[in-house]
Design a protein around this motif. Structure first.
Motif, PDB file in Angstrom:
ATOM      1  N   ARG A  23       0.840  -1.209   0.000  1.00  0.00           N
ATOM      2  CA  ARG A  23       0.000   0.000   0.000  1.00  0.00           C
ATOM      3  C   ARG A  23       0.872   1.256   0.000  1.00  0.00           C
ATOM      4  O   ARG A  23       0.595   2.211  -0.723  1.00  0.00           O
ATOM      5  CB  ARG A  23      -0.921  -0.028   1.236  1.00  0.00           C
ATOM      6  CG  ARG A  23      -1.837   1.164   1.346  1.00  0.00           C
ATOM      7  CD  ARG A  23      -2.891   1.185   0.259  1.00  0.00           C
ATOM      8  NE  ARG A  23      -3.724   2.356   0.375  1.00  0.00           N
ATOM      9  CZ  ARG A  23      -4.027   3.154  -0.638  1.00  0.00           C
ATOM     10  NH1 ARG A  23      -3.599   2.873  -1.849  1.00  0.00           N
ATOM     11  NH2 ARG A  23      -4.784   4.203  -0.454  1.00  0.00           N
ATOM     12  N   ALA A  34      -3.994   9.623   1.335  1.00  0.00           N
ATOM     13  CA  ALA A  34      -3.901   8.428   2.182  1.00  0.00           C
ATOM     14  C   ALA A  34      -4.893   8.544   3.325  1.00  0.00           C
ATOM     15  O   ALA A  34      -5.109   9.622   3.867  1.00  0.00           O
ATOM     16  CB  ALA A  34      -2.488   8.292   2.729  1.00  0.00           C
ATOM     17  N   THR A  35      -5.483   7.431   3.680  1.00  0.00           N
ATOM     18  CA  THR A  35      -6.410   7.424   4.808  1.00  0.00           C
ATOM     19  C   THR A  35      -5.613   7.467   6.111  1.00  0.00           C
ATOM     20  O   THR A  35      -4.408   7.185   6.131  1.00  0.00           O
ATOM     21  CB  THR A  35      -7.274   6.147   4.785  1.00  0.00           C
ATOM     22  OG1 THR A  35      -6.427   5.019   5.024  1.00  0.00           O
ATOM     23  CG2 THR A  35      -7.987   5.985   3.454  1.00  0.00           C
ATOM     24  N   ALA A  36      -6.294   7.793   7.184  1.00  0.00           N
ATOM     25  CA  ALA A  36      -5.639   7.830   8.498  1.00  0.00           C
ATOM     26  C   ALA A  36      -5.107   6.448   8.858  1.00  0.00           C
ATOM     27  O   ALA A  36      -4.031   6.314   9.456  1.00  0.00           O
ATOM     28  CB  ALA A  36      -6.615   8.329   9.558  1.00  0.00           C
ATOM     29  N   ASP A  37      -5.845   5.401   8.460  1.00  0.00           N
ATOM     30  CA  ASP A  37      -5.382   4.034   8.743  1.00  0.00           C
ATOM     31  C   ASP A  37      -4.106   3.727   7.978  1.00  0.00           C
ATOM     32  O   ASP A  37      -3.184   3.094   8.512  1.00  0.00           O
ATOM     33  CB  ASP A  37      -6.467   3.017   8.366  1.00  0.00           C
ATOM     34  CG  ASP A  37      -7.618   3.009   9.372  1.00  0.00           C
ATOM     35  OD1 ASP A  37      -7.430   3.538  10.481  1.00  0.00           O
ATOM     36  OD2 ASP A  37      -8.693   2.464   9.027  1.00  0.00           O
ATOM     37  N   ASP A  38      -4.032   4.159   6.696  1.00  0.00           N
ATOM     38  CA  ASP A  38      -2.826   3.933   5.893  1.00  0.00           C
ATOM     39  C   ASP A  38      -1.618   4.602   6.542  1.00  0.00           C
ATOM     40  O   ASP A  38      -0.541   4.007   6.654  1.00  0.00           O
ATOM     41  CB  ASP A  38      -3.004   4.487   4.472  1.00  0.00           C
ATOM     42  CG  ASP A  38      -3.903   3.613   3.616  1.00  0.00           C
ATOM     43  OD1 ASP A  38      -4.061   2.414   3.945  1.00  0.00           O
ATOM     44  OD2 ASP A  38      -4.450   4.122   2.617  1.00  0.00           O
TER      45      ASP A  38
END
Length: 197
Positions: A23, A34-38
Motif C-alpha cells: 500500500r 492516504a487514509t488515516a489508517d494507511d
C-alpha cells in the motif's frame, strides 16, 4: 514486526506487513490521499523496521564478541570458531589480521583452509586498485576503513642540482595528434569521377 533472520541479517516480513508495504509503494507511485489508517500502518511498519535494524546491530555485536572469545581460546574451539567466522563473513564482516593468522594456524583443517582462501580473495578486492576498483565496485562499508599502504621510497632518487647550475631541459609531452597523426583519406580508384553539376 519484521525480524532479522539468517546469517546475512535479512528481514522477514509477515503477510500483514507486506500488505502495508504494498500500500505504501502504491501511494508513492500513484499519489492519492492516504487514509488515516494507511498513515498509521506505515508509521507502525517504519517503527518495526527501525527496531529490527537495531536488533540486527545488537546481534552482530554479540556475534563479533563471540568470535573474539572463540579465537582467543583456539585451537580447542576450532569447530565453533570456524562456524562463527563463516556466519560473520556471510553478514559482511571483514576478517582482521588475527582471523587470518588463526586460519593459517588451522590450515590443516579443510574448513579452515577453505575459509582462508575466501578471506584472502576478499581482501584482494578491498586493496586499492584491486578487482573492486577495476569493476568500478565499492568496498561495502565494513568494520574499519581500508588501511593506507606504506609509502615506498623512489627507486633511484635524482640528486638535487648544485646551486647556480642550469636547470635541465624537459622534453615536452607530445599531443595525441603528434603521436597518432590523422590519416589522409584514400584517393578514389582510377576511372571514377564525379559528375560536375
Amino acid at each position: 514486526m519484521p525480524t532479522p533472520y539468517g546469517s546475512r541479517g535479512g528481514m522477514a516480513f509477515g503477510a500483514e506487513e507486506l500488505r502495508v508495504l504494498r500500500r505504501a509503494l502504491a501511494l508513492a507511485l500513484h499519489p492519492t490521499p492516504a487514509t488515516a489508517d494507511d498513515v498509521q500502518d506505515c508509521l507502525s511498519l517504519a517503527d518495526s523496521l527501525d527496531e529490527a535494524t537495531r536488533e540486527s546491530v545488537r546481534m552482530r555485536a554479540f556475534l563479533l564478541a563471540d568470535l573474539g572469545r572463540y579465537r582467543a581460546a583456539l585451537p580447542g574451539t576450532a569447530a565453533g570458531y570456524l562456524a562463527l567466522l563463516e556466519e560473520a563473513l556471510g553478514a559482511g564482516y571483514r576478517p582482521h589480521p588475527d582471523d587470518l593468522a588463526a586460519l593459517r594456524a588451522l590450515r590443516g583443517n579443510p574448513a579452515a583452509a577453505a575459509l582462508l582462501r575466501g578471506c584472502e580473495r576478499s581482501r584482494l578486492t578491498a586493496l586499492p586498485g584491486g578487482r573492486a576498483a577495476i569493476a568500478g565496485g565499492q568496498d561495502q562499508g565494513r568494520d574499519r576503513p581500508a588501511e593506507k599502504p606504506a609509502p615506498h621510497p623512489a627507486p633511484n632518487p635524482t640528486p638535487a642540482p648544485a646551486p647556480g647550475a642550469p636547470k635541465p631541459t624537459r622534453r615536452p609531452v607530445p599531443t595525441p595528434g603528434e603521436v597518432f597523426p590523422r590519416r589522409k583519406p584514400a584517393p578514389p580508384p582510377p576511372g571514377e569521377h564525379l559528375a560536375a553539376g
